[in-house]
Design an enzyme around this catalytic site. Structure first.
Site: not given
Length: 335
Positions: A149, A184, A186, A273
């Protein structure tokens, strides 16, 4: 998902310790990262942003009214009609104003140990990248904090330096055409932004649909790159509740994109995740699916750098990481 409630951070040192123990049990050899300096970091991140990360806590703490962590309380508008171009740097030198410029959300508080941690995390990725450049068939960079990110000049989502991007940029220069595959849960918005206009590095991601999920503002299927990078960006967003079949089908699409890109080296942004037992997950992905992903990526038979990203249930992360690594190593050449 909790909105506006203060709680203990899920991104914490226990993640590193738990995964290290499990990966050693799975047969990986642990080595300490080597300090490769800042050149490769500076090639991806702006010099003013790196300096902010290095100096902000000391400057913040010098104020007698300072709280325990650097956090922003104001954010500039960078778009049309503002006095600041999107690529500019702040003209002020007040640390709390700089925090509003360089910190994208409240997941990135800067404390006394933040600079050391993010620097060492990047060095872990660089050490693994150098191992691949020197001929290792595969390496696992156990990075913490994670990185996908992090933008060239902004921290977001627990991420300060973009470890995968730093490694991929170096490997693209030294080892050949590179691809980043991110599973991931996200979307790796920072990684996408860094390479969005480049053709030499493919970014391909499967993640939860950002319409209702962090990071909200990028990760949509129509984001394909721009300029020279048009076509070198692939997003496969999944609806909440998606399970193994949808996740594996999407990963298969990413693998085909890597083949089409004719990648010579692979960087994997590996987050655990998406696992159905992760506290941040809204998907229904099982441990067994991560083993199958390991097989899919191993079948590419590319020099592969695996970079640790998210995963916030210690037990689920341990299980998923061990399943992935075991399957990957059983099928990848010379591992």
């Amino acid at each position: 998902m909790l909105l506006g409630k203060l709680c203990a951070p899920v991104e914490n040192p226990d993640r590193l310790d738990a995964l290290a123990r499990k990966l050693i049990e799975a047969g990986l050899k642990q080595t300490a990262p080597i300090d490769h300096g800042r050149d490769a970091i500076d090639a991806v991140h702006s010099a003013d942003y790196v300096e902010f990360l290095a100096s902000s806590y000391e400057r913040w703490a010098a104020n007698p009214k300072a709280g325990p962590e650097v956090l922003p309380n104001t954010h500039p508008y960078r778009g049309r009609g503002s006095a600041l171009a999107p690529s500019a740097k702040p003209r002020c030198s007040v640390v709390n104003a700089e925090a509003g410029w360089y910190i994208g959300d409240l997941n990135c508080a800067i404390g006394a140990g933040t600079w050391g941690a993010v620097y060492e995390s990047a060095q872990a990725a660089l050490s693994a990248a150098h191992a691949i450049i020197d001929g290792a068939p595969a390496a696992f960079a156990l990075c913490r904090p994670p990185g996908h990110h992090a933008f060239a000049d902004r921290a977001s989502g627990f991420c300060f330096f973009n470890n995968a991007a730093i490694a991929a940029d170096l490997m693209a220069q030294r080892a050949g055409r590179a691809a980043i595959l991110d599973f991931d849960t996200h979307h790796g918005d920072g990684t996408q932004a860094i390479f969005y206009g480049r053709r030499d590095v493919l970014f391909a991601s499967v993640h939860t649909d950002p319409t209702t999920y962090y990071p909200y503002f990028s990760g949509f299927a129509d984001e394909r790159g721009e300029g020279d990078g048009l076509g070198a960006n692939l997003n496969v967003p999944l609806a909440p509740g998606s399970g193994d079949d949808a996740f594996l089908e999407a990963c298969g699409m990413l693998v085909e994109a890597v083949r089409t890109h004719r990648a010579e080296v692979l960087v994997v942004s590996a987050g655990w995740d998406a696992h159905r037992d992760d506290p941040l997950s809204v998907l229904e992905v099982s441990t067994e699916a991560f083993a199958r992903i390991g097989e899919l990526l191993a079948d590419l038979q590319l020099p592969t750098l695996i970079v640790q990203e998210g995963g916030y249930s210690l037990e689920a992360s341990e299980q998923a990481a061990a399943a992935f690594v075991g399957a990957f190593c059983s099928r990848h050449k010379s591992t």
